[in-house]
Design a protein around this motif. Structure first.
Motif, PDB file in Angstrom:
ATOM      1  N   LEU A 262      19.637  35.099  34.761  1.00 45.09           N
ATOM      2  CA  LEU A 262      18.940  36.383  35.940  1.00 45.09           C
ATOM      3  C   LEU A 262      19.384  35.967  37.354  1.00 45.09           C
ATOM      4  N   ALA A 263      19.045  36.990  38.006  1.00 44.60           N
ATOM      5  CA  ALA A 263      19.383  36.726  39.441  1.00 44.60           C
ATOM      6  C   ALA A 263      18.204  36.415  40.134  1.00 44.60           C
ATOM      7  N   ARG A 264      18.352  35.511  41.245  1.00 41.08           N
ATOM      8  CA  ARG A 264      17.240  35.142  42.058  1.00 41.08           C
ATOM      9  C   ARG A 264      16.866  36.517  42.975  1.00 41.08           C
ATOM     10  N   LEU A 265      15.652  36.830  43.009  1.00 46.65           N
ATOM     11  CA  LEU A 265      15.376  37.933  43.714  1.00 46.65           C
ATOM     12  C   LEU A 265      14.895  37.654  45.078  1.00 46.65           C
ATOM     13  N   LYS A 266      15.254  38.420  46.136  1.00 40.93           N
ATOM     14  CA  LYS A 266      14.730  38.294  47.593  1.00 40.93           C
ATOM     15  C   LYS A 266      14.228  39.509  47.604  1.00 40.93           C
ATOM     16  N   PHE A 267      13.025  39.420  48.610  1.00 35.24           N
ATOM     17  CA  PHE A 267      12.357  40.624  48.819  1.00 35.24           C
ATOM     18  C   PHE A 267      12.458  40.874  50.390  1.00 35.24           C
ATOM     19  N   ARG A 268      12.595  42.168  50.764  1.00 32.79           N
ATOM     20  CA  ARG A 268      13.012  42.291  52.221  1.00 32.79           C
ATOM     21  C   ARG A 268      12.316  43.508  52.479  1.00 32.79           C
ATOM     22  N   ARG A 269      11.809  43.744  53.731  1.00 28.63           N
ATOM     23  CA  ARG A 269      11.463  45.122  54.358  1.00 28.63           C
ATOM     24  C   ARG A 269      12.414  45.736  55.078  1.00 28.63           C
ATOM     25  N   PHE A 270      12.406  47.238  54.969  1.00 30.75           N
ATOM     26  CA  PHE A 270      13.469  48.050  55.777  1.00 30.75           C
ATOM     27  C   PHE A 270      13.423  47.866  57.389  1.00 30.75           C
ATOM     28  N   THR A 271      12.082  47.773  57.710  1.00 29.35           N
ATOM     29  CA  THR A 271      11.777  47.747  59.265  1.00 29.35           C
ATOM     30  C   THR A 271      10.516  46.890  59.476  1.00 29.35           C
ATOM     31  N   GLY A 392      21.862  38.472  35.939  1.00 34.23           N
ATOM     32  CA  GLY A 392      22.505  37.462  36.864  1.00 34.23           C
ATOM     33  C   GLY A 392      24.083  37.248  36.597  1.00 34.23           C
ATOM     34  N   PRO A 393      24.692  36.362  36.920  1.00 32.80           N
ATOM     35  CA  PRO A 393      26.284  36.404  36.953  1.00 32.80           C
ATOM     36  C   PRO A 393      26.665  36.236  35.528  1.00 32.80           C
ATOM     37  N   LYS A 394      26.019  35.676  34.549  1.00 33.72           N
ATOM     38  CA  LYS A 394      26.536  35.390  33.266  1.00 33.72           C
ATOM     39  C   LYS A 394      26.237  36.644  32.446  1.00 33.72           C
ATOM     40  N   THR A 395      25.593  37.453  32.935  1.00 33.47           N
ATOM     41  CA  THR A 395      25.387  38.786  32.144  1.00 33.47           C
ATOM     42  C   THR A 395      25.933  40.036  32.930  1.00 33.47           C
ATOM     43  N   GLY A 396      26.844  39.780  33.863  1.00 27.96           N
ATOM     44  CA  GLY A 396      27.547  40.837  34.723  1.00 27.96           C
ATOM     45  C   GLY A 396      26.982  41.089  35.865  1.00 27.96           C
ATOM     46  N   GLY A 397      25.751  40.525  36.450  1.00 29.17           N
ATOM     47  CA  GLY A 397      25.246  40.933  37.748  1.00 29.17           C
ATOM     48  C   GLY A 397      25.409  40.002  38.809  1.00 29.17           C
ATOM     49  N   SER A 398      24.344  39.714  39.769  1.00 30.44           N
ATOM     50  CA  SER A 398      24.460  39.165  40.893  1.00 30.44           C
ATOM     51  C   SER A 398      23.790  37.708  40.914  1.00 30.44           C
ATOM     52  N   ARG A 399      24.166  36.866  41.401  1.00 31.56           N
ATOM     53  CA  ARG A 399      23.299  35.356  41.436  1.00 31.56           C
ATOM     54  C   ARG A 399      22.000  35.680  42.361  1.00 31.56           C
ATOM     55  N   VAL A 400      22.241  36.596  43.459  1.00 26.03           N
ATOM     56  CA  VAL A 400      20.933  36.964  44.069  1.00 26.03           C
ATOM     57  C   VAL A 400      21.078  38.356  44.434  1.00 26.03           C
ATOM     58  N   ALA A 401      19.937  39.028  44.140  1.00 29.75           N
ATOM     59  CA  ALA A 401      19.781  40.481  44.536  1.00 29.75           C
ATOM     60  C   ALA A 401      18.570  40.875  45.260  1.00 29.75           C
ATOM     61  N   THR A 402      18.406  41.709  45.922  1.00 37.84           N
ATOM     62  CA  THR A 402      17.464  42.152  46.855  1.00 37.84           C
ATOM     63  C   THR A 402      16.873  43.353  46.682  1.00 37.84           C
ATOM     64  N   VAL A 403      15.438  43.207  47.006  1.00 33.93           N
ATOM     65  CA  VAL A 403      14.340  44.282  46.695  1.00 33.93           C
ATOM     66  C   VAL A 403      13.880  44.694  48.178  1.00 33.93           C
ATOM     67  N   TRP A 404      14.060  46.072  48.413  1.00 37.77           N
ATOM     68  CA  TRP A 404      14.119  46.559  49.776  1.00 37.77           C
ATOM     69  C   TRP A 404      12.683  47.398  49.617  1.00 37.77           C
ATOM     70  N   ASP A 405      11.720  47.410  50.726  1.00 37.13           N
ATOM     71  CA  ASP A 405      10.936  48.347  50.465  1.00 37.13           C
ATOM     72  C   ASP A 405      10.189  48.524  52.071  1.00 37.13           C
TER      73      ASP A 405
END
Length: 436
Positions: A262-271, A392-405
């Motif tokens: 699985l990727a580690r998730l970061k949560f960010r605001r657009f503005t 995550g990277p072992k299943t073709g994804g990213s080590r870190v992914a970002t959620v924006w809202d």
């Protein structure tokens, strides 16, 4: 409904001009009779004869553990719960293939609540059979006609089953389904879905016994409910049996992130400042700018727009700036959906925009960023949307992914924890003695 979108689309187009030049005539086919076809596209096959292979690549250890648990029970009835991205579809397909190989199952129905999830399961059966199938053949089909004598797996939606429930009830005297798999089983509270599995001979919510002996396996990444009564309904339906693996320890999500599944998730605001939810034009403009920047950094955004018109205009705006963006919604023809999803997975589509169509179960490891442009009132839906970036990277994804809202859903709903709400539910008194 399409006619109601035109005014909203024009309003949003004006909000993005002149920074984003959008053609007067949209290349999104509002009234197209035929879906657009990518070069080389062929119609998706409705049936497939799976042939034997000698290749046997292993599952992850926790997946093998879950397959053993499922097949060891005397009467398989339970809910297989894994966090999003941990491979519940692959695990469940392996359960089915193992049951077919041991002649425990002969005829299986796999229900998934959307066309995309049916297609995903179809592909999983095809790919896993090529790698690990150990029967001479299995008939894989989307047809609900009486199955052949040979091992058969029918993949369809519960909506289709519900529409044919009278016919299926008449067939029950001569057609025996050995196993029903229900993907996204947390949706089983819907009365039509319950009637669908009942028409196939499965257990009803009012009985702890299945008179026809049909095995029922539920799958869900977010099986817990906010309402404890709804969680209890799920527990009762699956006779208090949760299939989980001790190999993942007390915190499966953390374990899987550490392993790279699985990727580690970061949560960010657009503005830093709020943009009201009813100002969809400004929100769409901010999202369009963000997508341009993400593509410059070779990111792979999946956008959940506030409305369908917002999704359409955002994709148009990005195409006007040279980005290969596509939009999907409930009225997109199924052939077109398959093409777009495939093109996004392969990189031919750089940004994929939808409203809520891809919130549940859609699996594309390439997603690096999830953009949420409108308020999400349900914590379960929020968790499903966040899960689109979980690979995550072992299943073709990213080590870190970002959620924006914009709406700071993390403060509203907290960290995704539906998996734990179900796992930690006190269901011990409901455990059936025959589960062992």
């Amino acid at each position: 409904m399409k006619g109601d979108w035109h005014d909203a689309i024009e309003t949003l187009r004006r909000a993005l001009a002149p920074e984003f030049t959008i053609p007067t005539v949209s290349d999104w086919p509002l009234d197209a009779d035929e879906p657009h076809r990518s070069e080389g596209e062929v119609d998706s096959v409705a049936e497939l004869q799976l042939v034997r292979s000698v290749i046997r690549p292993p599952l992850f250890d926790y997946q093998e553990d879950l397959v053993r648990q499922a097949l060891a029970s005397k009467h398989l009835k339970g809910l297989l719960a894994l966090p999003t991205g941990a491979g519940k579809t692959r695990t469940a397909v392996s359960v089915v293939l193992g049951g077919l190989a041991s002649n425990r199952f002969r005829h299986v129905v796999w229900l998934a609540p959307s066309v995309e999830l049916v297609e995903q399961a179809f592909a999983a059966f095809r790919d896993l059979w090529i790698m690990q199938g150990n029967l001479d053949s299995v008939h894989l089909t989307r047809s609900l006609e009486p199955p052949r004598e040979e091992p058969t797996v029918v993949l369809t939606t519960p909506q289709t089953v519900y529409s044919r429930r009278s016919q299926l009830l008449r067939m029950r005297d001569r057609v025996v389904w050995d196993l029903i798999v229900f993907d996204e089983a947390h949706q089983l509270g819907a009365p039509t879905f319950i009637e669908a599995i009942e028409s196939l001979g499965a257990v009803s919510t009012n009985s702890s016994q299945s008179p026809s002996g049909v095995c029922v396996l539920g799958l869900s990444a977010t099986p817990g409910r906010v309402d404890p009564d709804e969680t209890e309904d799920l527990v009762t339906l699956f006779q208090g049996r949760l299939l989980s693996s001790n190999l993942l320890g007390p915190n499966p999500v953390e374990t899987l992130q550490r392993r790279g599944v699985l990727a580690r998730l970061k949560f960010r605001r657009f503005t830093g400042s709020d943009i009201p939810a009813d100002d969809e034009g400004r929100r769409t403009l901010v999202a369009a700018r963000a997508c341009l920047e993400m593509r410059r950094r070779d990111r792979k955004p999946l956008v959940f727009a506030a409305t369908v018109p917002g999704a359409i205009v955002l994709a148009e705006a990005l195409r006007g700036r040279g980005i290969r963006a596509e939009v999907l919604h409930a009225d997109t023809p199924s052939a077109r959906r398959r093409t777009v999803v495939g093109d996004f997975a392969s990189g031919r589509v750089e940004v994929l925009v939808n409203h809520r169509l891809l919130a549940t179960g859609y699996d594309c490891p390439a997603v690096s960023d999830v953009l949420i442009l409108g308020p999400v009132g349900s914590p379960i839906l929020f968790e499903q949307i966040v899960g689109r970036a979980a690979r995550g990277p072992k299943t073709g994804g990213s080590r870190v992914a970002t959620v924006w809202d914009f709406d700071d859903h993390l403060k509203i709903h907290g960290l995704p924890n539906s998996y734990y709400r179900y796992r930690d539910y006190d269901w011990r008194n409901l455990v059936d003695s025959d589960n062992g």
